[in-house]
Design an enzyme around this catalytic site. Structure first.
Site, PDB file in Angstrom:
ATOM      1  N   HIS A  61     -43.476  19.080   9.357  1.00  0.00           N
ATOM      2  CA  HIS A  61     -43.686  18.915  10.805  1.00  0.00           C
ATOM      3  C   HIS A  61     -44.430  20.078  11.430  1.00  0.00           C
ATOM      4  O   HIS A  61     -44.652  21.109  10.815  1.00  0.00           O
ATOM      5  CB  HIS A  61     -42.318  18.883  11.490  1.00  0.00           C
ATOM      6  CG  HIS A  61     -41.707  17.534  11.537  1.00  0.00           C
ATOM      7  ND1 HIS A  61     -42.231  16.510  12.265  1.00  0.00           N
ATOM      8  CD2 HIS A  61     -40.589  17.056  10.954  1.00  0.00           C
ATOM      9  CE1 HIS A  61     -41.459  15.448  12.139  1.00  0.00           C
ATOM     10  NE2 HIS A  61     -40.462  15.748  11.341  1.00  0.00           N
ATOM     11  N   CYS A  99     -43.720  12.818   8.345  1.00  0.00           N
ATOM     12  CA  CYS A  99     -42.305  12.424   8.408  1.00  0.00           C
ATOM     13  C   CYS A  99     -42.120  10.953   8.810  1.00  0.00           C
ATOM     14  O   CYS A  99     -42.395  10.074   8.005  1.00  0.00           O
ATOM     15  CB  CYS A  99     -41.546  13.379   9.317  1.00  0.00           C
ATOM     16  SG  CYS A  99     -39.776  13.339   9.007  1.00  0.00           S
TER      17      CYS A  99
HETATM   18  N1  GLN Z   1     -36.258   9.109  11.235  1.00  0.00           N
HETATM   19  C1  GLN Z   1     -36.707   9.680  10.031  1.00  0.00           C
HETATM   20  C2  GLN Z   1     -35.671  10.403   9.224  1.00  0.00           C
HETATM   21  O1  GLN Z   1     -34.761  11.017   9.773  1.00  0.00           O
HETATM   22  C3  GLN Z   1     -37.875  10.567  10.361  1.00  0.00           C
HETATM   23  C4  GLN Z   1     -37.492  11.800  11.133  1.00  0.00           C
HETATM   24  C5  GLN Z   1     -38.628  12.645  11.498  1.00  0.00           C
HETATM   25  O2  GLN Z   1     -39.773  12.202  11.675  1.00  0.00           O
HETATM   26  N2  GLN Z   1     -38.311  13.914  11.647  1.00  0.00           N
HETATM   27  O3  GLN Z   1     -35.759  10.378   8.016  1.00  0.00           O
END
Ligand code: GLN
Length: 244
Positions: free
Chosen positions: A193, A94
């Site tokens: 994740h 992510c």
């Molecule tokens: N900040 C990024 C987004 O919202 C990554 C978020 C995350 O790692 N969950 O796209």
């Protein structure tokens, strides 16, 4: 045989227990009698990429990603780019995935210039893409990956980078082109994740084999009893793809 894992920014990019993926890799190596060490490298700490075989970068919110920008400029960007070009193995999730790309433009207009190790970019939107999802994995025919995504960034891949696979349920890279994640050299990048590797043992072994082969020329992992892991995988796959 031995693998040395570097956990980049473990105290900053630490959403949803992404660190569990390192525990999973460690366990699956040790169960086979393969040595493994893991070490965190965070803001202000020097990074010597040649000391490691496998790099892990977890997810983080926009704020945390912005916090890292200055530190990346102190030389880490160049080191990470060199490691990617040198064929080191990466698993990036992510926010960590986005960081390997050229830039991330947040939904409220902040431009984060990132590492540029992979030819891809990310543009934020107000609406988030959240939920359990499933996708194919081109390199593991017949096996679907189950994961959990939560991002506002839409990632678009450029020439030379291919997706890990196709979205079967959920949004994936951008909710538009059906691709999920990115593959380039020995980099595996995904929006998935948390317990990605524990519930997708075949993907974990594929990444470990990639790292071992990069270091030792060839690698074949002995099979493990994956009854529990396969049950967890099957449960989510049934839920997402309504397989009976
Ligand atoms: N900040 C990024 C987004 O919202 C990554 C978020 C995350 O790692 N969950 O796209």
């Amino acid at each position: 045989m031995e693998l040395k894992i570097c956990h980049l920014y473990p105290d900053i990019l630490n959403l949803y227990g992404d660190r569990g993926n390192i525990l999973c890799m460690e366990k699956r190596l040790r169960w086979r009698g393969i040595s493994v060490t893991s070490e965190g490298v965070s803001i202000g700490q020097p990074l010597n990429v040649s000391s490691y075989d496998l790099f892990f970068i977890g997810g983080g919110q926009d704020f945390e990603q912005e916090v890292l920008l200055e530190d990346l400029k102190t030389g880490k960007s160049n080191e990470i780019k060199a490691a990617v070009d040198d064929g080191k193995t990466f698993l990036a999730i992510c926010g960590g995935y986005q960081m390997l790309g050229a830039y991330y433009k947040t939904w409220d207009g902040h431009q984060c210039d990132f590492i540029g190790a992979l030819n891809l970019y990310t543009v934020g939107q107000k609406e988030r893409m959240i939920g359990n999802y499933a996708f194919t994995c081109e390199e593991l025919p017949g096996i679907n990956v189950v994961g959990f995504e939560n991002h506002s960034g839409k990632t678009f891949l450029g020439e030379g980078v291919r997706p890990i696979g196709r979205v079967l349920s959920g949004s994936g890279n951008n909710g538009e082109d059906g691709g999920e994640g990115a593959r380039y050299r020995n980099v595996f990048a995904t929006y998935s994740h948390g317990c990605l590797l524990p519930k997708n043992p075949a993907l974990c072994d594929h990444i470990l084999t990639t790292a071992l082969a990069a270091k030792y020329g060839e690698a074949a992992l002995a099979p493990l009893d994956d009854t529990l892991e396969r049950n967890a995988h099957q449960y989510m796959e049934n839920r997402l793809l309504s397989k009976k």
